[in-house]
Design a protein around this motif. Structure first.
Motif, short mmCIF file in Angstrom:
data_model
loop_
_atom_site.label_atom_id
_atom_site.label_comp_id
_atom_site.label_asym_id
_atom_site.label_seq_id
_atom_site.Cartn_x
_atom_site.Cartn_y
_atom_site.Cartn_z
N ALA A 121 67.64 25.66 5.17
CA ALA A 121 66.55 24.70 4.94
C ALA A 121 65.64 24.70 6.16
O ALA A 121 66.10 24.95 7.28
CB ALA A 121 67.11 23.30 4.70
N LEU A 122 64.35 24.43 5.94
CA LEU A 122 63.41 24.35 7.05
C LEU A 122 63.57 22.99 7.72
O LEU A 122 63.67 21.97 7.05
CB LEU A 122 61.97 24.51 6.55
N GLN A 123 63.62 22.98 9.06
CA GLN A 123 63.70 21.72 9.80
C GLN A 123 62.50 20.84 9.45
O GLN A 123 61.36 21.31 9.43
CB GLN A 123 63.73 22.04 11.31
N ASN A 124 62.74 19.57 9.11
CA ASN A 124 61.69 18.61 8.68
C ASN A 124 60.94 19.06 7.43
O ASN A 124 59.87 18.54 7.12
CB ASN A 124 60.67 18.34 9.80
N GLY A 125 61.48 20.07 6.74
CA GLY A 125 60.82 20.57 5.53
C GLY A 125 59.66 21.49 5.81
O GLY A 125 59.07 22.07 4.89
N ASN A 126 59.29 21.66 7.11
CA ASN A 126 58.11 22.50 7.44
C ASN A 126 58.36 23.44 8.61
O ASN A 126 57.43 24.03 9.16
CB ASN A 126 56.90 21.60 7.74
N GLY A 127 59.63 23.57 9.03
CA GLY A 127 59.93 24.48 10.14
C GLY A 127 59.85 23.82 11.51
O GLY A 127 59.84 24.52 12.53
N GLY A 128 59.77 22.48 11.56
CA GLY A 128 59.74 21.76 12.84
C GLY A 128 58.45 21.96 13.60
O GLY A 128 57.43 22.37 13.05
N ASP A 129 58.50 21.67 14.91
CA ASP A 129 57.29 21.74 15.75
C ASP A 129 56.71 23.15 15.80
O ASP A 129 55.49 23.34 15.80
CB ASP A 129 57.61 21.28 17.19
N SER A 130 57.60 24.15 15.84
CA SER A 130 57.12 25.54 15.99
C SER A 130 56.84 26.20 14.64
O SER A 130 56.17 27.23 14.58
CB SER A 130 58.18 26.36 16.72
N GLY A 131 57.37 25.61 13.55
CA GLY A 131 57.27 26.27 12.24
C GLY A 131 58.32 27.35 12.08
O GLY A 131 58.40 28.02 11.05
#
Length: 715
Positions: free
Chosen positions: A194-204
């Motif tokens: 899964a992507l962190q925070n649904g969007n890949g986090g701070d770095s993507g």
């Protein structure tokens, strides 16, 4: 701040697979969302909640079993188109239920995992990964081991496609096009990405992974190498991770991590100042959690965690309080609502009872007619048979869509059944005649009412191989049963690993002969767990293994016409020699077997066994003293007169007895391994030392490491 969530069951669909339930985006902030779910009957259902009742938006006709459900749409717009994978077909629906896509991929295997990003479709079957753009084939990759999940880092943020495959051999494979950029070793077989925070986090580039042995981690997937951010070891021995989501359920403005496990555990992790996850909430359901989502379903303004379970229950853990603070007017309204709900439930119950009566009569008539076909009711069984590294035992988990009545366990090889804390079933053993009918174990587990999940623990003996069978009988009429078979392999306590210590003293077994690469691979699959059934690509392959009980290791390298096996344990080489020559004889293949024995390896293996043996002997000695010490305590009235060592035994008495009970036959198992090592050492020299075994057992009873090593050297 404590997190209080209250459970609300919404409705039940058919049996569900992993990641087949999603929440459609809300029209405005904290407004109620619709739930869309796909089940094994092939039905896609979308519903919302209105005044505490589930209201269906749409429901499709039955079809092939749905393996995955994802939401998609144009990038940077609300993702509200529904895509499902069933068999080798992808279908798309609008949020109103209108089908707009039917794409037959023509894959030879059924689709197991899917990810959607704009017009890009990333699919994986068991071993095959495919990337389509606008339903046109773009890239393809054949994996060396089973692919459990697939994901792509956010294209809208990175402006490049970076697909990642979660593979059964404890590796994440990062792709570019049809090629692997690099591989990331993870601590267990990864089951979900899964992507962190649904969007890949701070770095993507931040990617979450969960493993089948319950570990959770975060890795940053940079262009050149992975950066490991954090990892949660499964200290509490909870189930494997099936689903992960990011949602701010605590309400502090930072997205929390929601985790669903295959033992029914739902967890919420918040992040501290150092961005490390901290467990904030957990809740146990009675069956595995197949999907998890954060959102708002029951009532406007109240966030919740929505989960789907194996048997198809859609359940909410909501922040809405059960007992509201209210004035007298609202209380009357609340009571009226409750009365309405109770009366509607009563009428629903009456309808169901009438329907059951009708169906029962119909069944009786059809089964008694002369043209009657056998009408055996079918039911789904979800099973998992895995080796635990921590205690070198196998976990057998059986989950049924309806309540289990009993499970009969039968084995044609000697195995021990270990105690499981979570198991409330009553076990009874039947006597076996192993000589006449190959039964070494017959045990029946009688389950309590409403048990849909049963967990057993088994320990096998290396070198003894055969089949374990589970006969599962649920509480349905007429009585019916399903049989599941599990192979106990010759080297059953070995587990795949990425690296081994090449400086250890190794014994070598070399096979040569007229056999193909795939034939030798099939023999390795027969001998060792965790080896993919399909032969790997290439002409030569190397696998590393570690013995979970003794920490000895094994390296196997083979190609067409040649196989080389190296281990620091002579007994491992001996087992391989016996089994492989037997398999070759069955297929009438002539094998040339040669071996190099390293004498130092015997002393090395004995030193590995030493701490385990010493601990078990001490534990057995302490447990034997407990009753006598308790009697003294009662007689004297206190323990002040005892030496500190005996006082600590009394203080820890319950813990010591619990540990001793958990590991039956542990000492005998270690004695057996030392005896095998002794026999195998001299077997390779052409000497039969079985007459000296009683002498060896005498030395073990008055155990001293140096005396044991001296006996091995002198014999």
């Amino acid at each position: 701040m404590d997190l209080n969530l209250n459970r609300a069951d919404y409705l039940q669909v058919g049996v569900t697979s992993q990641k087949t339930m999603k929440l459609l985006p809300a029209s405005k902030h904290r407004a109620t969302q619709k739930v869309v779910v796909g089940d094994h009957d092939g039905i896609v259902m979308c519903f919302g909640m209105k005044k505490g009742e589930a209201v269906t938006v749409f429901k499709t006709l039955p079809g092939q079993k749905i393996a995955r459900l994802e939401l998609g749409g144009v990038l940077n717009t609300p993702q509200e188109k529904i895509f499902i994978a069933a068999g080798s077909e992808i279908r798309g629906f609008t949020k109103r239920g209108k089908q707009f896509l039917s794409f037959e991929t023509n894959l030879t295997e059924s689709i197991k995992a899917m990810h959607i990003s704009g017009s890009d479709l990333f699919l994986s079957a068991s071993y095959i990964y495919n990337h389509y753009c606008d339903c046109k084939d773009q890239h393809y990759y054949l994996s060396g081991d089973k692919i459990n999940d697939v994901i792509c880092l956010p294209v809208e943020r990175l402006l490049r496609e970076v697909p990642v495959l979660a593979c059964q051999d404890r590796v994440l494979r990062v792709l570019q096009g049809s090629d692997v950029t690099y591989e990331i070793e993870v601590p267990g077989p990864p089951t979900v990405l899964a992507l962190q925070n649904g969007n890949g986090g701070d770095s993507g580039e931040d990617l979450l992974f969960g493993t089948s042995d319950g570990k959770l981690g975060l890795i940053q997937i940079t262009t050149s190498k992975p950066i490991h951010k954090w990892e949660i070891r499964n200290e509490k021995k909870r189930g494997g991770i099936l689903c992960v989501d990011s949602f701010d359920i605590v309400g502090d403005g930072v997205k929390d991590l929601l985790v669903g496990r295959d033992d029914g555990m739902v967890e919420v992790y918040s992040f501290d100042n150092a961005n490390e996850p901290v467990l904030r909430f957990d809740h146990t359901l009675s069956e595995s959690v197949t999907s998890i989502q954060g959102g708002c379903v029951g009532k406007d303004g109240y966030d919740e965690i929505v989960v789907s379970t194996y048997s198809g229950w859609i359940t909410g853990l909501t922040t809405e309080p059960v007992h509201k603070e209210s004035g007298p007017g609202e209380e009357i309204k609340f009571n009226q609502e409750m009365q309405n709900k109770i009366s509607s439930l009563r009428s629903e119950l009456e309808q169901l009872q009438y329907k059951v009566l009708q169906e029962r009569e119909k069944y009786q008539q059809s089964s008694q007619s002369s043209k009657a076909k056998s009408a055996v009711p079918s039911f789904s069984v979800n099973d998992k048979f895995t080796l635990n590294k921590d205690d070198a035992s196998y976990s057998l988990i059986l989950e049924v869509q309806t309540a289990i009545d009993n499970v009969l366990i039968q084995s044609d090889v000697p195995i021990d059944l270990l105690d499981v804390d979570k198991n409330s079933a009553v076990v009874s053993f039947s006597s076996c005649d192993s000589e006449s009918n190959d039964n070494f174990l017959l045990a029946t587990y009688r389950c309590q009412a409403n048990t849909t999940r049963l967990e057993l623990k088994i320990r096998s003996i290396e070198g003894q191989y055969g089949t374990l069978q589970a006969y599962v009988t649920p509480r349905i009429q007429p009585k019916t049963c399903q049989v599941r078979q599990y192979h106990i392999k010759p080297l059953s306590l070995h587990q795949r690993t990425h690296v081994i210590d090449h400086d250890r003293p190794m014994n070598t077994l070399t096979l040569t002969g007229q056999f193909s690469f795939s034939e030798l691979h099939s023999w390795v699959v027969f001998c060792m767990p965790e080896v993919p059934e399909k032969p790997p690509a290439g002409e030569c392959v190397t696998f590393y293994f570690q013995n979970t009980f003794l920490d000895t290791q094994l390296e196997s390298t083979y190609r067409k016409g040649e196989g080389v096996f190296k281990s620091d344990n002579i007994s491992t080489i001996s087992i391989l020699k016996d089994v492989l020559s037997k398999e070759a004889t069955k297929r009438k293949i002539n094998l040339n077997i040669s071996y190099e024995i390293n004498e130092v390896s015997v002393k090395h293996t004995l030193k590995l066994i030493h701490p385990k043996l010493e601990y078990q002997l001490l534990l057995a000695k302490k447990v034997q003293l407990i009753d006598a010490l308790k009697e003294l305590q009662v007689h004297e009235g206190n323990t002040n007169f005892l030496i500190p060592e005996y006082r600590s035994i009394l203080e820890e008495a319950d813990h010591l007895q619990e540990e001793y009970k958990k590991q039956p036959a542990h000492l005998e198992r270690l004695y057996g391994m030392i005896t095998d090592l002794f026999i195998d050492k001299f077997k390779f020299k052409g000497t039969n030392v079985k007459t000296k075994v009683p002498l060896l057992l005498e030395i073990l009873d008055s155990y001293d490491q140096n005396a044991l090593i001296a006996f091995f050297d002198a014999a």
